[in-house]
Design an enzyme around this catalytic site. Sequence first.
Site: not given
Length: 428
Positions: A203, A320
Amino acid sequence: MKHFAFPLLVAVVVLLQACFHARQVEAGDGFVRARGIQFLLNGSPYYANGFNAYWLMYMASDPSQRHKVSGAFREASSHGLTVARTWAFSDGGYRPLQYSPGSYDEQMFQGLDFVIAEARRYGIKLILSLVNDYENFGGKKQYVNWARSRGQYLTSDDDFFRNAVVKGFYKNHVKTILYRLNRFTGVHYKDDPTIMAWELMNEPRCTSDTSGRTIQAWIIEMASFVKSIDGNHLLEVGLEGFYGQSTPQRKRLNPGFNIGTDFIANNRIPGIDFATVHSYPDQWVSSSNDQSQLSFLNNWLNSHIQDAQYILRKPLLLTEFGKSSKDPGFSSYQRDQLFNMVYYKVYASAKRGGAAAGSLFWQLLTEGMDSFRDGYEVVLSQSPSTANVIAYQSHKLYQIRKIFARMRNIDRWNRAHAAHNGGRPNGS
């Protein structure tokens, strides 16, 4: 099951073209490849029903706890899960892998060795992330602090993406991981087909430059560096999927974040083999009710699948997603609803030969790991309804591969028969 077969015929025709152009040398080497908008494994389409388990290396570094890693892989495999995403980093702090730049703890490294060896034993591919954006397990903050201790004047953790010394530390870590000789298998990581892909960063975010130029330049540099060492493995960025300056009309889909990444521009970079997207409606649109959150998820997935297929022309993994048991009014039914929506989107795309190639829920735990619970955990033995949803998705994706393999075998037989008959078609 017969009712899967008819809708898959269109997908088979589409996929045949991609697969028969794969080079023969790659046909049986066990590496997952990207061809157009599909993944291929040994010449056949590959779809990932998987999970996140960031804790694998950490747990495996203690030999007395390795049974939990084995147990997680065993349970995952029994539910048809084929891909695990986990951390190949732990920088500074408590029980680190890298305790200072270029210096590594051998016991922790052998934990990662064990994870890879066990994944291979259970037929599970791995996506290994190389650094964290967040402070957990060190992240970019630790790299920046290391550079400061070497005399660099740095004012922001985002200097991780800009400073030459920090980038040198990161490249050294990449090189160390890729050239690591696994003590259990005797195979260098860069040569091990158990590893499906490398992830540049978990991320990445650069709020100090929301134009996107800083992260774009960093990805270009690091993708080229990884590929200069390892041409076997796939590479992805680690993106959450937020749209940026290259597609202003898409930015309205973002859940109010402006963090310096760009789903389209970042994934167009040469060397980036597939796109990723994350989704946490319960965090991102937390003030909305359940149905509004599902509506957000529906639009989020539709737009990214469409863009991966028609703009990027690369496969897409939802790496995710999840629903927290800490949400107000949580029930396992709500979680199953969210999983079912994700799984339906993946299957609907895959059966048409589309770009959605799989999804990985956050996160898998096994029994006796209460300290790792974050609300999103799924313990398969304790979550029967969710476990059934997961296993059914695995079954459906397996059916796509199976039907394609059957069609490919028929085609091979026909070609062999034609060759035996001197090129004459059957029946002549």
